[in-house]
Design an enzyme around this catalytic site. Structure first.
Site, PDB file in Angstrom:
ATOM      1  CG  HIS A  50      -0.279  -1.603   2.824  1.00 35.94           C
ATOM      2  ND1 HIS A  50      -0.609  -0.357   2.397  1.00 35.94           N
ATOM      3  CD2 HIS A  50       1.070  -1.677   2.807  1.00 35.94           C
ATOM      4  CE1 HIS A  50       0.491   0.317   2.131  1.00 35.94           C
ATOM      5  NE2 HIS A  50       1.536  -0.464   2.366  1.00 35.94           N
ATOM      6  CG  ASP A  53      -4.313  -1.394   1.429  1.00 29.59           C
ATOM      7  OD1 ASP A  53      -4.781  -0.445   2.072  1.00 29.59           O
ATOM      8  OD2 ASP A  53      -3.148  -1.419   0.991  1.00 29.59           O
ATOM      9  CD  GLU A 175       8.788   0.032  -0.931  1.00 34.89           C
ATOM     10  OE1 GLU A 175       7.835  -0.776  -0.866  1.00 34.89           O
ATOM     11  OE2 GLU A 175       8.631   1.247  -1.116  1.00 34.89           O
ATOM     12  CD  GLU A 211       8.818   4.603  -2.972  1.00 37.97           C
ATOM     13  OE1 GLU A 211       8.147   3.604  -2.638  1.00 37.97           O
ATOM     14  OE2 GLU A 211       8.532   5.774  -2.643  1.00 37.97           O
ATOM     15  CG  HIS A 214      11.926   4.521  -0.493  1.00 40.31           C
ATOM     16  ND1 HIS A 214      11.359   3.313  -0.139  1.00 40.31           N
ATOM     17  CD2 HIS A 214      10.945   5.442  -0.350  1.00 40.31           C
ATOM     18  CE1 HIS A 214      10.089   3.512   0.199  1.00 40.31           C
ATOM     19  NE2 HIS A 214       9.816   4.788   0.073  1.00 40.31           N
ATOM     20  CG  ASP A 249       8.541   8.874   0.516  1.00 39.26           C
ATOM     21  OD1 ASP A 249       8.718   9.119  -0.697  1.00 39.26           O
ATOM     22  OD2 ASP A 249       8.172   7.763   0.933  1.00 39.26           O
ATOM     23  CG  ASP A 251       5.318   8.546  -2.326  1.00 41.30           C
ATOM     24  OD1 ASP A 251       6.470   8.090  -2.453  1.00 41.30           O
ATOM     25  OD2 ASP A 251       4.559   8.202  -1.408  1.00 41.30           O
ATOM     26  CG  ASP A 283       4.518   3.969  -3.491  1.00 45.37           C
ATOM     27  OD1 ASP A 283       3.368   4.422  -3.331  1.00 45.37           O
ATOM     28  OD2 ASP A 283       5.216   3.545  -2.541  1.00 45.37           O
TER      29      ASP A 283
HETATM   30  C1  XUL Z   1       6.561   3.977   2.105  1.00 44.53           C
HETATM   31  C2  XUL Z   1       6.253   3.211   0.937  1.00 44.53           C
HETATM   32  C3  XUL Z   1       5.149   2.235   1.095  1.00 44.53           C
HETATM   33  C4  XUL Z   1       5.487   0.881   0.628  1.00 44.53           C
HETATM   34  C5  XUL Z   1       4.423  -0.164   0.833  1.00 44.53           C
HETATM   35  O1  XUL Z   1       7.388   5.025   1.866  1.00 44.53           O
HETATM   36  O2  XUL Z   1       6.814   3.409  -0.112  1.00 44.53           O
HETATM   37  O3  XUL Z   1       4.071   2.693   0.343  1.00 44.53           O
HETATM   38  O4  XUL Z   1       5.718   0.973  -0.748  1.00 44.53           O
HETATM   39  O5  XUL Z   1       4.266  -0.491   2.142  1.00 44.53           O
HETATM   40 MN    MN Z   2       6.858   2.275  -1.925  1.00 46.65          MN
END
Ligand code: XUL
Ligand code: MN
Length: 345
Positions: A50, A53, A175, A211, A214, A249, A251, A283
């Site tokens: 980011h 970051d 994304e 992703e 997602h 979400d 991850d 991610d």
């Molecule tokens: C949010 C997500 C973020 C993006 C980067 O759900 O996946 O980590 O990948 O901003």
């Molecule tokens: Mn992501």
């Protein structure tokens, strides 16, 4: 470790303190330098950033300071043998982005988002990555009536056009995510993301990042979302992970919930020579119950599983597959895939 030509990346946020909306951190913060040390040790090649970051507190810094700090970071990456895969603007934490960033109803908020995005582009250029990712976190609503959803598309195109004009050397991948933090997101799927890119001033510089979690949250299959992006030659990165149904979400580590769904993602990526198109981003986050001293395993396990699945994809008996497809014996095809995944064929 045989990596089959693939390059792997993750973001500093993937080594995480374990806070959730109902409880505080359960693991100490790992300093950025310590995270940088972890990349090569865990088998990774690149860092996803980011904007903040890369340059913390950039809202309080002058453009020349931001560039100077980003250039210093580039040197640290060089020294660690790493590259930046992409930079993404974090447009969901500042008070100016409460009601959205590019699609906020308040013009002052939209101006903030554009200016912040230009700073993000300066950082990307200083880190010598020509690649930017937009996760459009708060571009949506909780009340459908609160914004004009058609105008929101125009506002997104205008904001992206501004970035494309400001930094002519960069490519942008969207994304998509259907929900969280907002209930209703304006660009929920890869179809929406591809279409949005085509409406901008430089469609050839617009791509997508899928992703896994997602896609699942949108009720879609991640492998098919990837296939759609590949068909348009727009799949420029992925965020592989996993997700236990339609919940928050999560991850989770890649393949940890549904191994066949992970296999199908690797199958589509490997069959379309994804290693020549982009990097494999993971991610993933350690679950909150994981102890601090073992809170990197989600990364190395996900990478290892990806490589195991590449091996499974490449050793699949394609001629047996073709024969079953020709014979329309899809039940036997099911068995072939499962027995291969179980190491029995
Ligand atoms: C949010 C997500 C973020 C993006 C980067 O759900 O996946 O980590 O990948 O901003
Ligand atoms: Mn992501």
């Amino acid at each position: 470790m045989e990596k089959y030509g693939y390059k792997f990346s993750f973001g500093p946020w993937n080594i995480h303190e374990g806070a959730d909306p109902f409880g505080p951190p359960v693991r100490p913060t790992v300093a950025f330098d310590k995270k940088l040390e972890a990349y090569q040790r865990l088998g990774f090649d690149a860092v996803q950033f980011h904007d903040d970051d890369a340059v913390p507190n950039l809202d309080d810094k002058r453009p020349d300071q931001i560039v100077q700090e980003a250039r210093a970071l580039k040197q640290r990456l060089d020294a660690a043998g790493l590259v930046a895969e992409f930079v993404a603007p974090r447009l969901w934490e500042h008070p100016m982005t409460i009601d959205g960033a590019y699609t906020a109803n308040d013009p002052a908020a939209r101006t903030y988002a554009r200016e912040r995005s230009r700073k993000m582009l300066d950082i990307a250029q200083s880190l010598e990555t020509g690649f930017v990712v937009l996760w459009l976190a708060r571009e949506g609503t909780y009340m459908r009536e609160a914004k004009d959803a058609a105008r929101a598309v125009d506002l997104l195109v205008e904001a992206i056009d501004d970035m494309l004009a400001y930094a002519p050397g960069i490519r942008i991948a969207i994304e998509p995510k259907p929900n969280e933090p907002m209930d209703i997101s304006y660009i929920p799927t890869i179809g929406h993301a591809v279409a949005l890119g085509l409406k901008t001033r430089s469609p050839e510089r617009m791509g997508v990042l899928v992703e896994s979690a997602h896609a699942i949250l949108a009720g879609l299959d991640p492998a098919d979302e990837m296939a759609f992006g590949l068909a348009y030659d727009k799949l420029w990165s992925v965020h592989l992970n996993d997700q236990n149904g339609l919940k928050f979400d999560q991850d989770r580590s890649f393949g940890a919930v549904n191994l066949r769904r992970a296999f199908d993602q690797v199958l589509v990526l490997d069959d379309h020579r994804f290693w020549e198109r982009g990097m494999v981003g993971l991610d993933v986050k350690a679950v909150r119950t994981q102890k601090a001293e073992a809170a990197e395993k989600h990364l190395s396990n996900s990478l290892e599983l990806f490589l195991w699945l590449v091996e499974r994809v490449r050793s699949l008996d394609r001629s047996a597959m073709r024969q079953l497809i020709e014979a329309r014996d899809y039940e036997e095809l099911d068995r072939l895939i499962l027995s291969h995944l179980m190491g029995r064929a």
